[in-house]
Design an enzyme around this catalytic site. Sequence first.
Site, short mmCIF file in Angstrom:
data_model
loop_
_atom_site.label_atom_id
_atom_site.label_comp_id
_atom_site.label_asym_id
_atom_site.label_seq_id
_atom_site.Cartn_x
_atom_site.Cartn_y
_atom_site.Cartn_z
N GLY A 149 0.84 -1.20 -0.03
CA GLY A 149 0.10 -0.03 -0.02
C GLY A 149 1.06 1.17 0.18
N GLN A 171 2.71 9.89 1.25
CA GLN A 171 4.10 9.38 1.38
C GLN A 171 5.12 9.62 0.56
OE1 GLN A 171 2.26 5.30 2.60
NE2 GLN A 171 4.29 5.21 3.29
N CYS A 220 5.98 0.16 7.16
CA CYS A 220 5.49 1.06 6.34
C CYS A 220 6.67 1.30 5.58
CB CYS A 220 5.26 2.17 7.28
SG CYS A 220 4.76 3.81 6.61
N LEU A 221 6.54 1.83 4.00
CA LEU A 221 7.73 2.23 3.39
C LEU A 221 8.27 3.55 3.95
CD1 LEU A 221 5.98 1.52 -0.18
CD2 LEU A 221 7.55 0.03 1.16
N HIS A 247 -4.28 1.77 7.39
CA HIS A 247 -3.10 2.29 7.66
C HIS A 247 -2.70 3.45 6.69
CE1 HIS A 247 1.43 1.39 7.94
NE2 HIS A 247 1.43 2.27 6.96
N GLU A 248 -3.29 3.16 5.37
CA GLU A 248 -2.88 4.30 4.47
C GLU A 248 -3.81 5.36 4.47
OE1 GLU A 248 -0.28 3.88 2.75
OE2 GLU A 248 -0.10 1.60 2.86
N HIS A 290 -2.42 7.86 6.79
CA HIS A 290 -1.40 8.84 6.22
C HIS A 290 -1.97 9.88 5.72
CE1 HIS A 290 2.46 6.54 6.41
NE2 HIS A 290 1.93 5.51 5.85
#
Length: 171
Positions: free
Chosen positions: A46, A51, A92-93, A134-135, A138
């Site tokens: 994701g 991000q 997480c990226l 999660h996304e 963000h």
Amino acid sequence: MALLPVLCYPDPRLHKVAKPVTQVDARIKKIVADMADTMYDAPGVGLAATQVDIHEQIVVIDVSENQNELMVFINPELIWASPEKKAWREGCLSVPEYYDEVERPDHIRVKALDINGKEFEIESDGLLSVCLQHEMDHLQGKVFVEYLSILKRNRISLKMKKRAKELAGQR
């Protein structure tokens, strides 16, 4: 398509709240394509536009085993969450190489626009539910480590700052 640079925690730009997309046009479709390329290259399941320093409400997700079922959520809105919660190990990226348990609602329903600007609803549980929440966090300027203790957050922040200095020194 292009690979976009992913912001790393504790970059303050990760805390900007994303604005709704007003029109799904060629520009938005290009952003989606670039975000998908970036997510697949990372590799991740994701990615939120925040991000990659684009502060519009766009999320791409692919939780399929073969990474060939891209899902696009534009202006996603949580419209229902189950009272039952479940803990999942999240990564997480924007916080590379760090994973920890986060408790979230187990089942959710989300309303969003697809890549063509058509509204849809999806009900999910499991990995897709976790990834969506999660996304969407963000897009609200929240990183998953903010669910952790202040001690853990501080430790992660210091590690990420050290990592950034090391990477800068290698250039």
